[in-house]
Motif scaffolding. Structure first.
Motif, PDB file in Angstrom:
ATOM      1  N   LEU A   1     -67.136  -9.998-122.589  1.00  0.00           N
ATOM      2  CA  LEU A   1     -66.530 -11.465-122.141  1.00  0.00           C
ATOM      3  C   LEU A   1     -67.633 -12.324-121.455  1.00  0.00           C
ATOM      4  O   LEU A   1     -67.726 -13.288-122.066  1.00  0.00           O
ATOM      5  N   LYS A   2     -68.494 -11.547-120.610  1.00  0.00           N
ATOM      6  CA  LYS A   2     -69.542 -12.205-119.577  1.00  0.00           C
ATOM      7  C   LYS A   2     -70.767 -12.861-120.574  1.00  0.00           C
ATOM      8  O   LYS A   2     -71.172 -13.890-120.399  1.00  0.00           O
ATOM      9  N   ALA A   3     -70.847 -12.071-121.662  1.00  0.00           N
ATOM     10  CA  ALA A   3     -72.118 -12.537-122.636  1.00  0.00           C
ATOM     11  C   ALA A   3     -71.472 -13.290-123.613  1.00  0.00           C
ATOM     12  O   ALA A   3     -72.493 -13.790-124.562  1.00  0.00           O
ATOM     13  N   GLY A   4     -70.264 -13.574-123.555  1.00  0.00           N
ATOM     14  CA  GLY A   4     -69.880 -14.534-124.666  1.00  0.00           C
ATOM     15  C   GLY A   4     -69.295 -14.287-125.883  1.00  0.00           C
ATOM     16  O   GLY A   4     -69.285 -15.012-126.795  1.00  0.00           O
ATOM     17  N   TYR A   5     -68.916 -12.721-126.028  1.00  0.00           N
ATOM     18  CA  TYR A   5     -68.495 -12.234-127.446  1.00  0.00           C
ATOM     19  C   TYR A   5     -67.154 -11.547-127.236  1.00  0.00           C
ATOM     20  O   TYR A   5     -66.805 -10.458-126.921  1.00  0.00           O
ATOM     21  N   SER A   6     -66.245 -12.580-127.061  1.00  0.00           N
ATOM     22  CA  SER A   6     -64.614 -12.167-127.038  1.00  0.00           C
ATOM     23  C   SER A   6     -64.517 -11.467-128.334  1.00  0.00           C
ATOM     24  O   SER A   6     -64.804 -11.818-129.601  1.00  0.00           O
ATOM     25  N   PRO A   7     -63.783 -10.260-128.219  1.00  0.00           N
ATOM     26  CA  PRO A   7     -63.415  -9.434-129.155  1.00  0.00           C
ATOM     27  C   PRO A   7     -62.335  -9.979-130.355  1.00  0.00           C
ATOM     28  O   PRO A   7     -62.324  -9.810-131.440  1.00  0.00           O
ATOM     29  N   SER A   8     -61.652 -11.166-129.661  1.00  0.00           N
ATOM     30  CA  SER A   8     -60.756 -12.084-130.649  1.00  0.00           C
ATOM     31  C   SER A   8     -61.578 -12.755-131.592  1.00  0.00           C
ATOM     32  O   SER A   8     -61.242 -12.970-132.700  1.00  0.00           O
TER      33      SER A   8
ATOM     34  N   VAL B   1     -67.491  -8.032-134.714  1.00  0.00           N
ATOM     35  CA  VAL B   1     -68.453  -6.499-134.720  1.00  0.00           C
ATOM     36  C   VAL B   1     -68.013  -6.231-133.276  1.00  0.00           C
ATOM     37  O   VAL B   1     -67.801  -5.022-133.105  1.00  0.00           O
ATOM     38  N   ILE B   2     -67.957  -6.897-132.126  1.00  0.00           N
ATOM     39  CA  ILE B   2     -67.662  -6.296-130.872  1.00  0.00           C
ATOM     40  C   ILE B   2     -66.202  -5.957-130.874  1.00  0.00           C
ATOM     41  O   ILE B   2     -65.939  -4.947-130.135  1.00  0.00           O
ATOM     42  N   GLY B   3     -65.257  -6.623-131.697  1.00  0.00           N
ATOM     43  CA  GLY B   3     -63.794  -6.234-131.612  1.00  0.00           C
ATOM     44  C   GLY B   3     -63.813  -4.811-132.246  1.00  0.00           C
ATOM     45  O   GLY B   3     -62.901  -3.688-131.780  1.00  0.00           O
ATOM     46  N   SER B   4     -64.507  -4.656-133.433  1.00  0.00           N
ATOM     47  CA  SER B   4     -64.510  -3.311-134.144  1.00  0.00           C
ATOM     48  C   SER B   4     -64.966  -2.128-133.213  1.00  0.00           C
ATOM     49  O   SER B   4     -64.551  -1.040-133.070  1.00  0.00           O
ATOM     50  N   ALA B   5     -66.084  -2.469-132.378  1.00  0.00           N
ATOM     51  CA  ALA B   5     -66.666  -1.560-131.686  1.00  0.00           C
ATOM     52  C   ALA B   5     -65.703  -1.378-130.343  1.00  0.00           C
ATOM     53  O   ALA B   5     -65.835  -0.094-130.237  1.00  0.00           O
ATOM     54  N   LEU B   6     -65.034  -2.045-129.682  1.00  0.00           N
ATOM     55  CA  LEU B   6     -64.154  -1.941-128.898  1.00  0.00           C
ATOM     56  C   LEU B   6     -62.836  -0.947-129.255  1.00  0.00           C
ATOM     57  O   LEU B   6     -62.524  -0.122-128.574  1.00  0.00           O
ATOM     58  N   ILE B   7     -62.601  -1.142-130.578  1.00  0.00           N
ATOM     59  CA  ILE B   7     -61.366  -0.480-131.214  1.00  0.00           C
ATOM     60  C   ILE B   7     -61.851   0.856-131.185  1.00  0.00           C
ATOM     61  O   ILE B   7     -61.131   1.946-130.716  1.00  0.00           O
TER      62      ILE B   7
ATOM     63  N   LYS C   1     -54.057  -3.103-129.001  1.00  0.00           N
ATOM     64  CA  LYS C   1     -54.070  -4.532-128.449  1.00  0.00           C
ATOM     65  C   LYS C   1     -55.280  -5.155-129.148  1.00  0.00           C
ATOM     66  O   LYS C   1     -55.052  -6.335-129.618  1.00  0.00           O
ATOM     67  N   VAL C   2     -56.497  -4.673-128.804  1.00  0.00           N
ATOM     68  CA  VAL C   2     -57.831  -5.378-129.459  1.00  0.00           C
ATOM     69  C   VAL C   2     -57.569  -5.893-130.844  1.00  0.00           C
ATOM     70  O   VAL C   2     -57.845  -6.753-131.139  1.00  0.00           O
ATOM     71  N   PHE C   3     -57.231  -4.730-131.810  1.00  0.00           N
ATOM     72  CA  PHE C   3     -56.909  -5.011-133.281  1.00  0.00           C
ATOM     73  C   PHE C   3     -56.056  -6.300-133.170  1.00  0.00           C
ATOM     74  O   PHE C   3     -56.493  -7.230-134.097  1.00  0.00           O
ATOM     75  N   GLU C   4     -54.912  -6.076-132.919  1.00  0.00           N
ATOM     76  CA  GLU C   4     -54.078  -7.232-133.106  1.00  0.00           C
ATOM     77  C   GLU C   4     -54.605  -8.524-132.528  1.00  0.00           C
ATOM     78  O   GLU C   4     -53.933  -9.635-132.930  1.00  0.00           O
ATOM     79  N   SER C   5     -55.392  -8.599-131.435  1.00  0.00           N
ATOM     80  CA  SER C   5     -55.815  -9.674-130.862  1.00  0.00           C
ATOM     81  C   SER C   5     -56.942 -10.333-131.698  1.00  0.00           C
ATOM     82  O   SER C   5     -57.058 -11.603-131.610  1.00  0.00           O
ATOM     83  N   MET C   6     -57.421  -9.873-132.731  1.00  0.00           N
ATOM     84  CA  MET C   6     -58.607 -10.298-133.556  1.00  0.00           C
ATOM     85  C   MET C   6     -58.078 -11.280-134.523  1.00  0.00           C
ATOM     86  O   MET C   6     -57.272 -10.955-135.111  1.00  0.00           O
ATOM     87  N   ASN C   7     -58.780 -12.740-134.339  1.00  0.00           N
ATOM     88  CA  ASN C   7     -58.361 -13.636-135.489  1.00  0.00           C
ATOM     89  C   ASN C   7     -58.909 -13.506-136.634  1.00  0.00           C
ATOM     90  O   ASN C   7     -58.047 -13.645-137.497  1.00  0.00           O
ATOM     91  N   ASN C   8     -60.192 -12.705-136.746  1.00  0.00           N
ATOM     92  CA  ASN C   8     -60.729 -12.369-138.193  1.00  0.00           C
ATOM     93  C   ASN C   8     -60.919 -10.814-138.325  1.00  0.00           C
ATOM     94  O   ASN C   8     -61.245  -9.996-137.068  1.00  0.00           O
ATOM     95  N   LYS C   9     -60.567 -10.110-139.068  1.00  0.00           N
ATOM     96  CA  LYS C   9     -60.864  -8.577-139.357  1.00  0.00           C
ATOM     97  C   LYS C   9     -61.348  -8.301-140.598  1.00  0.00           C
ATOM     98  O   LYS C   9     -61.105  -9.071-141.724  1.00  0.00           O
ATOM     99  N   ASN C  10     -62.088  -7.465-140.429  1.00  0.00           N
ATOM    100  CA  ASN C  10     -62.957  -7.059-141.841  1.00  0.00           C
ATOM    101  C   ASN C  10     -62.526  -5.677-142.096  1.00  0.00           C
ATOM    102  O   ASN C  10     -61.983  -5.098-141.351  1.00  0.00           O
ATOM    103  N   VAL C  11     -63.262  -4.973-143.074  1.00  0.00           N
ATOM    104  CA  VAL C  11     -63.195  -3.589-143.677  1.00  0.00           C
ATOM    105  C   VAL C  11     -63.249  -2.599-142.357  1.00  0.00           C
ATOM    106  O   VAL C  11     -62.839  -1.736-142.161  1.00  0.00           O
ATOM    107  N   PHE C  12     -64.403  -3.241-141.567  1.00  0.00           N
ATOM    108  CA  PHE C  12     -64.694  -2.111-140.256  1.00  0.00           C
ATOM    109  C   PHE C  12     -63.615  -2.364-139.350  1.00  0.00           C
ATOM    110  O   PHE C  12     -63.528  -1.027-138.739  1.00  0.00           O
TER     111      PHE C  12
END
Length: 656
Positions: free
Chosen positions: A307-314, A318-324, A338-349
């Motif tokens: 979050l500090k670096a500006g990479y919200s998992p939502s 890439v960051i969202g998938s890594a946090l999952i 929770k992280v998965f459900e908060s993601m606005n965009n999801k891909n195969v990863f």
């Protein structure tokens, strides 16, 4: 020398002394006023500038041909500068070198090295290395000396196809003609040797370079990291004069890829202290290191850093998938959801990480439901990793029929060819339920050559079901494929021990001794509420709280005995007395970690224990009963999966 001939050796746009030439032309009576010649020259310069600008703006072949027509009409078809620009533009847009770009070059009467290099590079970029080499030969026959860019194009092409022999020949040419013409050529040579797997030659090139840039250093650091030589990578990194974000990232991700998460975290901390800001790849590397450590304390910091670096998992997939993946491996699958459900965009990863996370925590039905949702309610297509996750879920839950159906659908429905990893999952699935012969048949009918993972899954199943006959078949293949992997020998030894074949145990141990193999020591670890990691080794009572840990274990054993606990002596693959086996079992690393956690955490705190090896049957029973008598939730991660012990039951249903 004529004016036209002078262009043969010219690389500048206006190589001639205009003032001197205008005076000469006046003396010859060609022009009356020197200003007239200057005006003509200025007009030519404007034309060249306009034409090159138009080439930069071209987005298609038709536009390029229109500009080329203007080039010819304005008399610039013999300009090496403009035709070089034309060919580079054609190459950028993927236009085949034959016939158009090559013909544009051939009509130029006096070609300079930059024009030749544009053609050579064009062929190289398009994968036609033989024609690129042929063009180089033609250039040399015309007496044209190559420039640095010529060699960098050819060396890069050799590296792309892995042609070490040809690359070495061009390396020799650079010395024969002019040595290292630029840092860029040296970097391309390093890249060539790295891609061809000759890291020693890459290092020699690096050491002999009189000038280096950050790419020179980072290229070699990344190569050492990829090859598993983090000691050399670190040595080179410490010598790097200016450490930028790319260099720091190479070290962080290198340690992660080589399963050294503590070092990765240390280097990330150093990077922060030096004031270098991380990018998305660095943050993802830090998160992966936290996942390997498996401690929630680090997980919280990983989110904070992202979050500090500006990479919200939502918003950053890439960051969202890594946090999952991280939360799943830290034993907190609920937070992963929770992280998965908060993601606005999801891909195969994203989906694959979540499916695999649910699978490793024994939530097979949820994993299968998510897979079904992905393939029916979204446009996302599953890939090989997705199917590994789904088949793992089936394996951990013993869902044989569903596993067969999904395996069959991979190619038939989704066009995904089964890999060795998928066959490993199927062998594991069949092996866990005791269908060893069927699992063996799957291996025999594989569409790809079986690897150690497939045979290892079968051997592991033989240990569970005490089948030394099939185990010997699996072990024979493993000893050929992985002769120095001691885990295979230990597994066979355990199979013999569980079947009471002590002669077999002795024969395997003799083989281990003859080969000089060293057993990977078991280690379990927990992280206290201050973020400090505590490691426990077999029978090692050097911890400051060892006496209290031992007392707690003895008290716990007494309480478990009331519930019917009896040590599973078959979990000790040694021909020792029963008393000696009991003494060994009570000092298993996960039991020491459990006792420490009981002493240092409150009753409402979930206990999380990590182990580098598979948990034995006795420890599994011990943990399950301990969760009942203590009223504590115990989450245990071994090298196979997660076990959630709660109220005397395990999430795996005693099936793992």
């Amino acid at each position: 020398m004529t004016l036209a001939q002078s262009h043969r050796f010219s690389t500048a746009l206006n190589p001639i002394n205009i003032s001197l030439l205008s005076k000469q032309l006046i003396q010859l009576g060609r022009i009356n006023n020197p200003d007239t010649f200057s005006e003509i020259t200025r007009q030519k310069e404007l034309q060249v500038s306009s034409l090159t600008s138009k080439l930069d703006d071209c987005t298609g072949l038709d536009q390029i041909k229109q500009v080329h027509a203007h080039v010819i009409r304005q008399g610039h078809d013999q300009s090496c500068y403009i035709i070089t620009k034309l060919i580079r533009t054609l190459t950028k847009l993927g236009v085949p070198m034959d016939p158009y770009p090559r013909r544009a070059m051939e009509i130029v009467q006096f070609r300079n090295p930059f024009l030749w290099t544009a053609v050579i590079r064009g062929y190289a970029v398009q994968g036609n290395l033989s024609e690129a080499v042929s063009m180089y030969g033609c250039m040399r026959k015309e007496g044209i000396t190559p420039v640095s860019f010529t060699f960098s194009a050819l060396l890069k092409a050799c590296g792309s196809v892995g042609d070490l022999s040809l690359g070495r020949q061009f390396h020799a040419q650079t010395f024969r003609l002019s040595g290292f013409c630029s840092v860029y050529v040296g970097n391309t040579m390093i890249d060539l040797y790295v891609k061809c797997g000759v890291i020693d030659c890459a290092r020699k090139v690096f050491d002999e370079m009189t000038e280096r840039d950050v790419i020179s250093w980072t290229e070699l650091i990344a190569a050492y990291a990829k090859g598993g030589d983090m000691e050399s990578a670190a040595e080179l990194f410490e010598r790097l004069p200016t450490k930028d974000m790319v260099a720091w990232t190479a070290m962080v991700t290198g340690f992660v890829q080589n399963a050294k998460p503590q070092e990765a975290l240390e280097y990330f901390n150093r990077m922060e202290m030096s004031g270098v800001l991380p990018d998305e790849v660095t943050v993802a590397g830090f998160i992966s290191a936290c996942a390997q450590v498996g401690a929630s304390k680090y997980a919280d910091r990983a989110v904070e850093i992202a979050l500090k670096a500006g990479y919200s998992p939502s918003d950053h997939v890439v960051i969202g998938s890594a946090l999952i993946d991280m939360y799943s491996k830290c034993g907190n699958v609920e937070e992963a959801v929770k992280v998965f459900e908060s993601m606005n965009n999801k891909n195969v990863f994203s989906y694959s990480s979540m499916i695999l996370g649910l699978a490793m925590h024994g939530r097979a039905r949820e994993a299968l439901d998510l897979f079904h949702y992905m393939v029916t309610q979204t446009t996302i297509k599953p890939n090989t990793v997705t199917f590994v996750g789904v088949l793992t879920a089936c394996s951990h839950a013993g869902l044989v029929d569903q596993g067969h159906q999904i395996f069959a659908s991979m190619h038939q429905t989704f066009g995904v060819e089964p890999t060795r990893e998928h066959y490993t999952c199927m062998v594991d699935l069949l092996g866990r339920v005791g269908r060893l012969q069927e699992a063996l048949e799957v291996i025999k009918t594989m569409s790809v050559e079986p690897h150690g993972g497939v045979w290892g899954a079968l051997l592991g199943a033989c240990r569970i079901h005490k089948d030394p006959d099939v185990a010997e078949i699996a072990a024979r293949h493993l000893f050929e494929l992985e002769p120095d992997v001691i885990g295979n020998y230990i597994l066979l030894c355990n199979v013999y021990a569980s079947a009471g074949d002590w002669d077999g145990v002795l024969s395997v141990r003799k083989l281990i001794k003859e080969k000089g193999l060293k057993k990977t020591p078991a280690v379990s670890w927990v992280v206290d509420n201050k973020g400090q990691m505590h490691k426990f080794f077999p029978g090692n009572m050097n911890h400051p709280m060892s006496n209290k840990i031992q007392d707690t274990l003895e008290e716990l054993v007494q309480r478990l005995t009331v519930l019917g606990y009896q040590p599973d002596l078959s979990s000790v693959p040694y021909n020792a007395s029963d008393e000696e086996k009991r003494s060994i079992l009570i000092r298993h690393t996960e039991k020491l970690a459990l006792a420490f956690s009981l002493l240092t955490t409150s009753r409402d705190c979930t206990i999380k224990i990590m182990k580098n090896l598979r948990m034995c049957q006795d420890c599994h029973t011990f943990m399950r009963l301990a969760s009942e008598v203590t009223g504590r939730v115990i989450i245990m991660r071994d090298n196979m999966r997660f076990h959630h012990f709660r109220s005397g039951a395990c999430s795996c249903g005693d099936f793992w």
